[in-house]
Design an enzyme around this catalytic site. Structure first.
Site, short mmCIF file in Angstrom:
data_model
loop_
_atom_site.label_atom_id
_atom_site.label_comp_id
_atom_site.label_asym_id
_atom_site.label_seq_id
_atom_site.Cartn_x
_atom_site.Cartn_y
_atom_site.Cartn_z
N HIS A 1 49.62 43.10 115.53
CA HIS A 1 48.28 42.50 115.46
C HIS A 1 47.20 43.58 115.38
O HIS A 1 46.38 43.58 114.45
CB HIS A 1 48.07 41.63 116.70
CG HIS A 1 46.74 40.94 116.74
ND1 HIS A 1 46.56 39.63 116.36
CD2 HIS A 1 45.51 41.38 117.12
CE1 HIS A 1 45.29 39.30 116.50
NE2 HIS A 1 44.62 40.35 116.96
N GLU A 2 47.21 44.50 116.34
CA GLU A 2 46.19 45.55 116.34
C GLU A 2 46.39 46.50 115.16
O GLU A 2 45.42 47.05 114.62
CB GLU A 2 46.23 46.32 117.66
CG GLU A 2 46.02 45.46 118.91
CD GLU A 2 44.77 44.61 118.88
OE1 GLU A 2 43.80 44.96 118.16
OE2 GLU A 2 44.74 43.56 119.56
N HIS B 1 44.46 45.12 112.28
CA HIS B 1 43.05 45.50 112.38
C HIS B 1 42.86 46.94 111.89
O HIS B 1 41.93 47.25 111.15
CB HIS B 1 42.59 45.42 113.84
CG HIS B 1 42.28 44.05 114.32
ND1 HIS B 1 41.40 43.20 113.67
CD2 HIS B 1 42.70 43.37 115.43
CE1 HIS B 1 41.30 42.06 114.35
NE2 HIS B 1 42.09 42.15 115.42
N GLU C 1 40.28 39.25 111.72
CA GLU C 1 41.40 38.56 112.36
C GLU C 1 42.41 38.02 111.35
O GLU C 1 43.59 37.87 111.65
CB GLU C 1 40.89 37.42 113.25
CG GLU C 1 40.11 37.87 114.48
CD GLU C 1 40.90 38.75 115.42
OE1 GLU C 1 42.16 38.72 115.38
OE2 GLU C 1 40.28 39.50 116.20
#
Length: 504
Positions: A269-270, A273, A299
Site C-alpha cells: 500500500h505505502e 504511494h 489512494e
C-alpha cells in the site's frame, strides 16, 4: 511576454520554490517525529514545526505573492504561460484566496497542537485511553471549525474540508457514489455470508518472525520498482508515506507477530504511494506541483498495488514460494488455500486489516461521523459511543476497547478531517484505471505471474505519476479511461472476484 511579466514570473517561481523548501524541511522533521524521535524532544520539536509551518504560510499569503498572482492571473497573461507555470499559478491562487484571511498565529498554534497530538495519540491508542486523548482532539476540532470560517463555508462546513483533499468534492457527490456503491455491495456481502464455500484461515493464526516479515517486505518493494536509492522503509505505529521530493520518498510499515499479511499489504500500500511520488517528472521537481494531484488519486495507486495486484492469484502464483521460504510454517498450505484466505470477507474492527469489500463500510462509518462532527454538532466526548454504534449497525460487531475502535487511526490526531472519503474514492478510481489497463495491456496477468511488474509501473508512471499535480483528478481519469469517476467498475470488479472465491 513583456519584460515586467517575465520578471514577475521569475520572482513567483523563486517564491514558490522557497515555500517548497520549507515544506520539505517540515516533512522531514515530521517523519522523524513519527519514526523514533525521543519523547523528551517532542515539545521542542512541535514548536519548531509550528514556527516553520507559520513561515511557509506567511510566504504563501504574503504581499509579494499577491503582487505576483495579480500580475500573472489576468486572462491575457495566463494564455502566454507554459502549462506547468499556468497550473502552478492557478494552484497558488486558489491556496492564497483560501488562506489569506487566516491569522498566522492560528496556523502556528494548530501545527504545534497536531504535532503534540500525534505523539499523544500513540500512547492513547496503546493504552486505549480516549479520555486522555480527548482534550487534544477537542482543541483540534475547535481550531478546524475556526479555519472553516476563515476559508469560507461551501455548501456545508464539511464540504470545505473535503475540498482540501479532493478538489471540488462535495457531500452531495460522496453521498451519491456511496449510495450507488452500497446498492451493489450489500447484496454481494449477503450472498457471501450465505455461501458454504468459506475459506479456511486457521493457518494464518500463527506466529511469524518480524525480521522475516521485514525481509519479505523489502523484497516485494524492490520487485514492484520502489527505488531504495530514493527512499527507505522504517517502522511506525501507523504505516504512512512521506514524499519530501521525487528523490526522497520514505515509507513505513508495522510488523505484527501474529499476522503475516499485515506488513506485506501495508508495504504494498505505502509502496504504491511511493511509486507515485518517485516517478513525478523531473520538470516539476522543486515546485509545489511535485506531489500527487489529490488524495483520491493517490489512494487509487496504493489500493491498486495493495489489492488489485497484491491480493491477486497471479501475484501469489509468482511470490507464494518466496513467502514460504521466509515462513516454513506455510510450507504445507496450498497456494489456492492461501489466496482464498487472504481474500476472505468478514466483519472486522480494524480498517487497515479489512477485506476489499467491507473496507468501504469502514470508510463510510468515518465519513458519516466526520459529517456529524462538522455539520451536525456531534461533540468529541460522544465519539466512542457513536463509533461503536455505527460498527454495530454496519458490520454487526463492536470494539471492546477504544484502541481497536475510535483511536485506531492516526488521521484525526493530525487534523486530517475530510481525508477518509479519499480511500473509497481511491478504490473506485483504481478499479476504473484497472479496467483500462487490462484493455491496453492484455498480458497484465501474465506479467504479474512472471514477477515482471516493471511494465505495469511504467504504464502507471506514463498515465498518472509523471504529471504530479499538473493535472486535476478529473483530467487524469478522463484522459485514461474516457469518462468521469464511475463506481460501477469497483462493484463489477468485486462481484467477479468474490463470485470465484466463494463459488457464488
Amino acid at each position: 511576454m513583456d519584460k515586467q511579466t517575465q520578471e514577475h514570473l521569475e520572482s513567483f517561481r523563486n517564491l514558490a520554490r522557497k515555500i517548497k523548501s520549507y515544506h520539505e524541511a517540515i516533512g522531514l522533521l515530521h517523519w522523524d517525529l513519527r519514526t523514533g524521535a525521543p519523547k523528551k524532544g517532542v515539545p521542542t520539536r512541535s514548536e519548531t514545526l509550528g514556527m516553520l509551518s507559520t513561515e511557509a504560510f506567511k510566504l504563501q499569503t504574503s504581499a509579494d505573492m499577491k503582487t505576483y498572482l495579480d500580475a500573472l492571473t489576468t486572462p491575457a497573461v495566463l494564455e502566454q504561460l507554459e502549462d506547468i507555470d499556468r497550473r502552478l499559478v492557478e494552484d497558488c491562487k486558489k491556496e492564497y484566496d483560501r488562506s489569506q484571511s487566516v491569522p498566522p498565529e492560528k496556523v502556528q498554534a494548530y501545527t504545534v497542537l497536531t504535532a503534540k497530538s500525534e505523539t499523544a495519540w500513540e500512547d492513547a491508542k496503546h493504552n486505549s485511553d480516549f479520555a486522555g486523548f480527548s482534550p487534544y482532539l477537542t482543541d483540534i476540532v475547535k481550531l478546524k471549525q475556526e479555519f472553516i470560517d476563515y476559508w469560507g463555508v461551501k455548501d456545508t462546513r464539511y464540504d470545505t474540508l473535503l475540498d482540501m483533499y479532493e478538489p471540488d468534492l462535495t457531500v452531495e457527490k460522496v453521498d451519491a457514489v456511496f449510495a450507488r456503491l452500497k446498492a451493489r455491495l450489500v447484496p454481494l456481502q449477503e450472498k457471501i455470508n450465505a455461501s458454504e464455500n468459506k475459506p479456511n484461515t486457521e493457518f494464518l493464526n500463527q506466529l511469524f518472525d518480524t525480521k522475516q516479515q521485514e525481509k519479505f517486505s523489502l523484497f516485494i518493494l524492490e520487485q514492484m520498482g520502489y527505488d531504495f536509492e530514493a527512499g527507505r522503509l522504517d517502522e511506525s505505529v501507523h504505516p504512512f508515506a512521506t514524499g519530501l521530493n521525487p528523490g526522497d520518498v520514505r515509507i513505513t510499515t508495522h510488523y505484527l507477530q501474529d499476522d503475516v499479511a499485515s506488513a506485506v499489504f501495508s508495504s504494498l500500500h505505502e509502496g504504491g504511494h511511493a511509486l507515485y511520488e518517485q516517478n513525478i517528472d523531473d520538470s516539476l521537481a522543486g515546485t509545489l506541483l511535485a506531489e500527487g494531484t489529490s488524495m483520491g488519486i493517490h489512494e487509487s495507486q496504493s489500493r491498486l498495488w495493495e489489492n488489485m495486484i497484491g491480493r491477486s492469484l497471479p501475484f501469489w502464483t509468482r511470490y507464494y514460494k518466496d513467502l514460504q521460504q521466509h515462513f516454513p510454517q506455510l510450507s504445507e498450505v496450498e497456494l489456492e488455500d492461501f489466496y482464498r484466505a487472504i481474500n476472505r470477507v468478514e466483519s472486522s474492527l480494524i480498517r487497515i486489516e479489512a477485506d476489499e469489500l467491507t473496507y468501504n463500510l469502514h470508510i463510510i462509518i468515518r465519513y458519516e461521523i466526520e459529517k456529524m462532527l462538522f455539520n451536525d454538532g456531534l461533540e468529541v466526548k460522544d465519539l466512542p459511543e457513536t463509533w461503536n454504534a455505527k460498527y454495530k449497525e454496519y458490520l454487526g460487531i463492536m470494539p471492546t476497547n477504544d484502541g481497536d475502535g475510535v483511536l485506531q487511526d492516526v488521521h484525526w490526531s493530525g487534523g486530517d478531517f475530510g481525508y477518509f472519503a479519499s480511500y473509497s474514492l481511491g478504490n473506485m478510481y483504481a478499479a476504473q484505471i484497472l479496467h483500462t489497463l487490462r484493455k491496453e495491456m492484455p498480458e497484465f496477468d501474465t506479467l504479474i505471474a512472471e514477477g515482471n511488474l516493471i511494465p505495469i509501473k511504467e504504464w502507471l508512471a506514463d498515465k498518472i505519476y509523471r504529471y504530479g499535480r499538473s493535472r486535476t483528478p478529473s483530467e487524469l481519469i478522463v484522459a485514461i479511461t474516457g469518462e468521469e469517476l464511475n463506481p460501477d467498475y469497483l462493484a463489477d470488479y468485486l462481484e467477479a472476484k468474490y463470485a470465484e472465491i466463494y463459488k457464488l
